[in-house]
Design an enzyme around this catalytic site. Sequence first.
Site, short mmCIF file in Angstrom:
data_model
loop_
_atom_site.label_atom_id
_atom_site.label_comp_id
_atom_site.label_asym_id
_atom_site.label_seq_id
_atom_site.Cartn_x
_atom_site.Cartn_y
_atom_site.Cartn_z
N GLU A 1 9.88 -15.51 -0.84
CA GLU A 1 11.20 -14.87 -0.75
C GLU A 1 11.15 -14.02 0.51
O GLU A 1 10.51 -12.97 0.54
CB GLU A 1 11.47 -14.05 -2.02
CG GLU A 1 12.93 -13.71 -2.20
CD GLU A 1 13.21 -12.27 -1.88
OE1 GLU A 1 13.66 -12.02 -0.74
OE2 GLU A 1 13.00 -11.42 -2.76
N SER B 1 0.82 -1.22 0.00
CA SER B 1 0.00 0.00 0.00
C SER B 1 0.85 1.27 0.00
O SER B 1 0.39 2.32 -0.42
CB SER B 1 -0.92 0.03 1.22
OG SER B 1 -1.83 -1.02 1.12
N GLU C 1 17.25 -8.60 10.73
CA GLU C 1 17.47 -7.63 9.67
C GLU C 1 17.28 -6.21 10.18
O GLU C 1 16.27 -5.90 10.80
CB GLU C 1 16.42 -7.84 8.57
CG GLU C 1 16.78 -8.87 7.54
CD GLU C 1 15.73 -8.95 6.43
OE1 GLU C 1 14.53 -8.89 6.74
OE2 GLU C 1 16.12 -9.08 5.28
C1 SIN Z 1 16.95 -7.84 -5.09
O1 SIN Z 1 16.22 -8.32 -5.95
O2 SIN Z 1 18.13 -7.61 -5.33
C2 SIN Z 1 16.46 -7.51 -3.71
C3 SIN Z 1 15.20 -8.15 -3.38
C4 SIN Z 1 14.71 -7.90 -1.98
O3 SIN Z 1 15.22 -7.11 -1.23
O4 SIN Z 1 13.71 -8.55 -1.63
#
Ligand code: SIN
Length: 489
Positions: free
Chosen positions: A263, A191, A392
């Site tokens: 991912e 969003s 992170e």
């Molecule tokens: C990338 O595609 O290089 C980074 C992808 C991400 O931070 O999810």
Amino acid sequence: MASVATMRGHLTNSSLLRSDVLIDGKWKGAASGAKIDVEDPFTGQIVGSIPSLAADEVHGAIAAAETAFIPWSREMNRHRGALLRRWYELVMANQEDLARLITLENGKPLKEARAEIAYGAAFIEYYADEAGRIFGETIPPLVPGRQLLVEREPVGVCAAITPWNFPMAMLTRKIAPALAAGCTMLIKPASQTPLSALALLVLAEEAGIPAGVLNIVTGKASMIGDILTASPVIRKISFTGSTEIGAQLMAKSAPTIKRLSLELGGNAPLLIFDDADIDLAIETAMVAKFRNSGQSCVAANRIYVQRGIHDTFVKAFGDRVRAMSLGDGFDPATDIGPLIDEAGVAKVDEHLEDALSHGAEIVAGGKSQGGHMSPPTLVSGVSSKAALTREETFGPLAGVIQFETIDEGIRLANDTPFGLAAYFCSSSPATIAKASRGIESGMVGINTGLISTAVVPFGGVKMSGLGREGSRYGLDEYLNMKYICHAGL
Ligand code: SIN
């Protein structure tokens, strides 16, 4: 030359700026009129709005993608590829406007936004070609009179849920293989950054992608996520985002046995071994840490430096970090733009405070400066107890930790439940072989901090996710195998 202020909202192709969504080939707002505002993270001003769709409107989009599936999946592969190529060309022809939209909604420096458009468009170009290379197989039978075939068929209606950090590239690396394979799709962009997604769909429509093949839904993320995961029509979900949300999507997709590509979170290590070329090591650290202001799942979160090169590295890296410029993404001098929101800034500050409380020292930079501005910062002497080695940071804070031996470095790199990207710098073939085999990670960068491209399998191991995006393997994620046994021959 126009000032930064007047350049900010200006698009050459004003048709790219939309405040409605594309469902079944029609642009529409929410029937209720409900909207979500989109904010410029640098100025805090509202720069657009998107519909906040109701549940029945999301179901309508699923139905549109279902209706479009049979004709689209039966199109000649060559034709699907040609439409993707046309889309790629339109995206590149509008690169500057698309980059402006990304800087406007995400805050990243315009030069990085331009690079993201090229990176994102490369997925469309790559899969435009791959559409014509979806091959089957014959398997030698074990008994006479039989033919054993493997055909590859599109998975069906798919959904993509994407983040705000690479608002365009994370979409195209899901949409392009899905459409090449013959799937139809619903996309749900973040969003915070829907404007570039809407502009992408304007161009997809102009390229001739038929109605219903690609649809966009915007609104309350949890409501849309619940509908997508529960729907038996949606056969696959591809998600980029946090491990926490990925796990929820996985659990909610279980009753309908969906295919998933996830991912997820990173916490990437960067190891600098004693025999590294110092200039290459600094360049690697700069890109691996500060690309996209550190707001990336593949950003180096923990920088481990071997004792012999430690002091030289910290000094030279500190000089480079100090020379970076923090500011408005539209200013060509800017290296680090605003972070996406206050929570992002607060997390970086917390990680800094926590590292300092565990004995780290500031080499460059420091705390946030108000607004969404978090300065590029380097701390050394970071303890392995510090939060920044565990989770992170997703911001421009680099933490250096000293280590002694190659084995210790590899052990520290693997001391995490995550395994998306990892980097190391060395000039010794023996160290390179040992570290690239020893590191538990889906991707490894050696003497480089930039590993992302459309032609490689991007993805993680452990809690960093499932599946791969990009490359020919990324296409497999949208194809089912069908085994056909033809007897009586
Ligand atoms: C990338 O595609 O290089 C980074 C992808 C991400 O931070 O999810």
